[in-house]
Design an enzyme around this catalytic site. Structure first.
Site, PDB file in Angstrom:
ATOM      1  N   LEU A  33     -20.982   1.829  -5.077  1.00  0.00           N
ATOM      2  CA  LEU A  33     -22.034   1.535  -5.453  1.00  0.00           C
ATOM      3  C   LEU A  33     -23.018   1.415  -4.618  1.00  0.00           C
ATOM      4  CD1 LEU A  33     -21.013  -0.549  -8.834  1.00  0.00           C
ATOM      5  CD2 LEU A  33     -21.697   1.800  -8.717  1.00  0.00           C
ATOM      6  N   LEU A  34     -22.906   0.740  -3.457  1.00  0.00           N
ATOM      7  CA  LEU A  34     -23.806   0.481  -2.542  1.00  0.00           C
ATOM      8  C   LEU A  34     -23.997   1.608  -1.421  1.00  0.00           C
ATOM      9  CD1 LEU A  34     -23.075  -3.374  -2.141  1.00  0.00           C
ATOM     10  CD2 LEU A  34     -24.900  -2.444  -3.255  1.00  0.00           C
ATOM     11  N   LEU A  75     -18.773  -1.889   0.191  1.00  0.00           N
ATOM     12  CA  LEU A  75     -19.931  -0.878  -0.685  1.00  0.00           C
ATOM     13  C   LEU A  75     -19.569  -1.007  -1.914  1.00  0.00           C
ATOM     14  CD1 LEU A  75     -19.896   2.084   1.614  1.00  0.00           C
ATOM     15  CD2 LEU A  75     -21.120   0.202   1.788  1.00  0.00           C
ATOM     16  N   TYR A 116       0.936  -1.136  -0.016  1.00  0.00           N
ATOM     17  CA  TYR A 116      -0.097   0.036  -0.030  1.00  0.00           C
ATOM     18  C   TYR A 116       0.931   1.133  -0.020  1.00  0.00           C
ATOM     19  CZ  TYR A 116      -4.120  -3.070   1.242  1.00  0.00           C
ATOM     20  OH  TYR A 116      -5.161  -3.895   1.103  1.00  0.00           O
ATOM     21  N   GLY A 148     -25.178   4.619  -1.776  1.00  0.00           N
ATOM     22  CA  GLY A 148     -26.017   5.761  -2.161  1.00  0.00           C
ATOM     23  C   GLY A 148     -25.743   6.565  -3.440  1.00  0.00           C
TER      24      GLY A 148
END
Length: 323
Positions: free
Chosen positions: A217-218, A213, A53, A220
């Site tokens: 896309l999940l 999410l 990362y 909102g």
């Protein structure tokens, strides 16, 4: 905060895991330190990172940021269950990637130095290594445990049969093997229900879902688009176009339930019996605060069924393909 055991281990971790992939490339160090402080104060004790990362130009950057946070003291390290990962390429030199005994030793020492700690709670394989035998991998991990450098082993992005291979090999060595598996898992992406989750449950691994999410896309996305807060581009735009009808039904259902869509998506995962802790990867304090709300969302059987009707899963796994 709620806590649970990580798989069959005696280790207690929070029901949310703080993902740190954005620290460095997306979130500057001062803000990242503030988010970690806030997470600890809210009761999140489970932090996840990886040696790669930080981006292609600065691999290890995120671990360095966490290390400087630990160095501030205040029992930050003692209050944190720290998970990091190895496998990805760190340099262009041979033996600087994957799961050879040599790379496990070198990568572990490098992560310990960047993280400014003398041990890692959960050392995770970021991907299966198809070319290194499990006896070699487990021997290297056993040495690291004996040296006090790691406590537990975990996997990420493994297939069900990879988990079986790993655990059967560990059992032959009278070794604990894996205690956790990180997989992509959310309402839209449920393939792990076929064989990964059954394997994890059979062998006592805690499931740590990433991308809960589905890249936003999940969270909102349609409402944010209508409010002018977000403009979806690239692969996310293609995925939204493909699933727009389902996403609209989902956001309408969240409204009916009286919760934000992202809260419902996280709460749904927390209601799945195999799930230990979804990984939330906030770029901002506001995103962390939003994730914490999901702990208070209770979904009854009717709400779960309505979500399954919108996003069908694999109810008969692992024999879902059979008659």
């Amino acid at each position: 905060m709620q806590y649970t055991h990580l798989g069959r281990s005696g280790l207690n971790v929070s029901r949310l895991c703080l993902g740190t992939m954005n620290f460095g490339p997306q979130t500057e160090e001062v803000a990242a330190h503030a988010i970690m402080d806030s997470a600890i104060e809210s009761g999140i004790n489970f932090f996840d990172t990886a040696n790669v990362y930080g981006g292609a130009e600065h691999r290890g950057w995120t671990e360095e940021i966490i290390g400087r946070w630990f160095a501030q003291g205040g029992e930050r390290r003692e209050r944190t269950v720290l998970a990091t990962k190895l496998y990805g390429t760190m340099t262009d030199r041979p033996n600087e990637s994957r799961l050879s005994a040599l790379n496990i030793r070198r990568a572990l020492d490098a992560s310990l130095k960047r993280l400014q700690t003398d041990y890692i709670d959960i050392y995770q394989f970021h991907h299966i290594d198809r070319d290194t035998p499990w006896d070699e991998i487990w021997q290297a991990m056993e040495v690291a445990v004996q040296q006090g450098k790691i406590l537990y082993a975990g996997s990420s992005n493994f297939a069900g049969w990879h988990i079986a291979q790993a655990q059967e090999s560990a059992a032959r060595r009278n070794y604990t093997g894996l205690v956790s598996e990180q997989s992509i898992y959310n309402l839209l992406t449920r393939a792990v229900e076929l064989e990964v989750i059954p394997a994890a449950q059979q062998y006592g691994l805690g499931l740590i879902p990433w991308s809960p999410l589905q890249g936003g896309l999940l969270g909102g996305v349609l409402k944010k688009e209508n409010d002018g807060v977000r403009r979806t581009q690239g692969r996310a735009a293609l995925a939204l176009a493909k699933h727009r009808d389902k996403i609209q039904q989902y956001e309408d259902l969240a409204d009916d339930l009286g919760h934000e869509p992202g809260d419902v998506a996280l709460a749904w995962l927390l209601h799945q019996p195999a799930v230990t802790a979804p990984i939330v990867g906030p770029r901002t304090q506001e995103q962390l605060d939003a994730a914490l709300r999901s702990l208070d969302v209770k979904l009854d059987a009717d709400a779960i069924k309505r979500l399954d009707d919108i996003f069908p899963g694999h109810r008969t796994a692992p024999e879902d393909y059979a008659w």
